[in-house]
Design an enzyme around this catalytic site. Sequence first.
Site, PDB file in Angstrom:
ATOM      1  N   GLY A   1       0.937  -1.147   0.094  1.00  0.00           N
ATOM      2  CA  GLY A   1       0.005  -0.009   0.028  1.00  0.00           C
ATOM      3  C   GLY A   1       0.729   1.170   0.077  1.00  0.00           C
TER       4      GLY A   1
ATOM      5  N   ASP B   1     -16.433   1.218   8.491  1.00  0.00           N
ATOM      6  CA  ASP B   1     -15.987   0.968   6.963  1.00  0.00           C
ATOM      7  C   ASP B   1     -16.015  -0.437   6.737  1.00  0.00           C
ATOM      8  OD1 ASP B   1     -14.787   1.766   4.655  1.00  0.00           O
ATOM      9  OD2 ASP B   1     -12.917   1.401   5.093  1.00  0.00           O
TER      10      ASP B   1
ATOM     11  N   ILE C   1       4.230  -2.651   3.444  1.00  0.00           N
ATOM     12  CA  ILE C   1       4.320  -3.808   2.577  1.00  0.00           C
ATOM     13  C   ILE C   1       3.812  -5.125   3.614  1.00  0.00           C
ATOM     14  CG2 ILE C   1       5.594  -5.591   1.462  1.00  0.00           C
ATOM     15  CD1 ILE C   1       7.407  -3.468   0.501  1.00  0.00           C
TER      16      ILE C   1
END
Length: 466
Positions: A34, A146, A38
């Site tokens: 990202g 989320d 990692i």
Amino acid sequence: MGVSPSSALQIVINNPGVLDQVYKVDQAKPLGQGSFGIVRKAKVKSTGAVRAVKSISKQLMKEKMNILMKEIEIMKAVDHPNSIMLYEIFEDERNLYLVMELCAGGCLHQRVRSSGHLREADAAVAMRQIFRAVFYLHRSHICHRDLKAENILLSTSASLAKTLLKVSDFGLSCTFRPKQYLLQRVGTLTHMSPEVLEKKYNQSCDIWACGIILYFLLSSDVPFQDEAQILRGRVSYSSKAWWDASQDVVAFLGRLLVKAARRQSAEQALQDQWFEKCLPATVEPVLRFTLLDDLRTYRELNKFKRAALSTVASMLDEAHISESRDIFASLDTDGDGLLSVAELEERLRKISLDKAMHRAYGRREIERIFQDMDDVGAPLKDFSYTEFLAATFNRAECLTEAVCREVFNALDKTQDGIIDFKELVSGNMPAPWWEPVLETDVAVAVVVVVLVFVVLLLVMICCRCC
């Protein structure tokens, strides 16, 4: 960074040692990458258990470090079979390293995309696990904020009926007080509830998101694309994917994708008739006769030994915890992540194979299992998920010298080969865990050296609990 203890392991999981001393990290192809770090595969050297290690650049995260710290604190507080577990934290000059459960089956979003959409039976299996995790989070006063299929991970690549789902990514999660309104607009737009858009909402926003996930599982699409559609709240079932959908699932979605005042709670959702009709029949695991003795003996240990066993359990591979995990899931009938007296008693009463066990353990004997012997006058205490694993794993197979040394290192925060009195009372475990220890095992000395600790675990725990 913060040094509060993990609720699951009952110790501070910030390890001052070196990551490579405890884990063999696969430096080949990363599992994911990202903007800030990692994720790599790793193995616990002492047990071979597979883990995921997320390395996060301090430099890249310096502007958002407070958000990361909040996420870590929430992950420390989570202990449920359907939530991702944070085992350990390492740190060096450049990076933070979060050691977590490895979910080799990818995410639920990928599974749905690869198959087009799920059958209702498979969707029911998935949603039951998701709702159990959400029920636990809300009971713990945590709002995820989320939830989406991308943040639901699969333990293995096996069918949904044979793998565990794990809620992950607590980056936007927060704690809340009863009747508190949350005011920040956060999350993924397609999964936001109308009240999140209006910046006045509570934990029921997660239930709306669960409704969006269910809709996605059955159609490979989401019902709303923009704010106007969300606020209008009209759900379409006109696509071909819905031609064979049952009236029960459409009615269930209507109880999830509705105004907050009329929306079901996670507990209510788990009792919905759609689950009763759609969930495939399962065979309950048989309770071995020694299970209740294992639970009772675990609670008779002092907090120091219990924390050590919980740390051992966190280092074990799938083969050594799968049986205990399946038994816990079958006993935890309401899905709240806790095993209660009533749940255990009901199981013993219900299953004919356990009649002998039920005769041996009446109500009074079962209540003794749930008594914390370090606090005899306190109310009966339910078993958490990790406590159950710690109480029931096979001591003879798992308590090797190498494992015991790793547990010692987890408690030896100065890494000098000695756990002294200052370390005992420094906050490595929640107070007053060390008080009964001083009255028992280590009252004879000011320090506990590594050899004594290994013998303590191998002899005093293994012999009493096997």
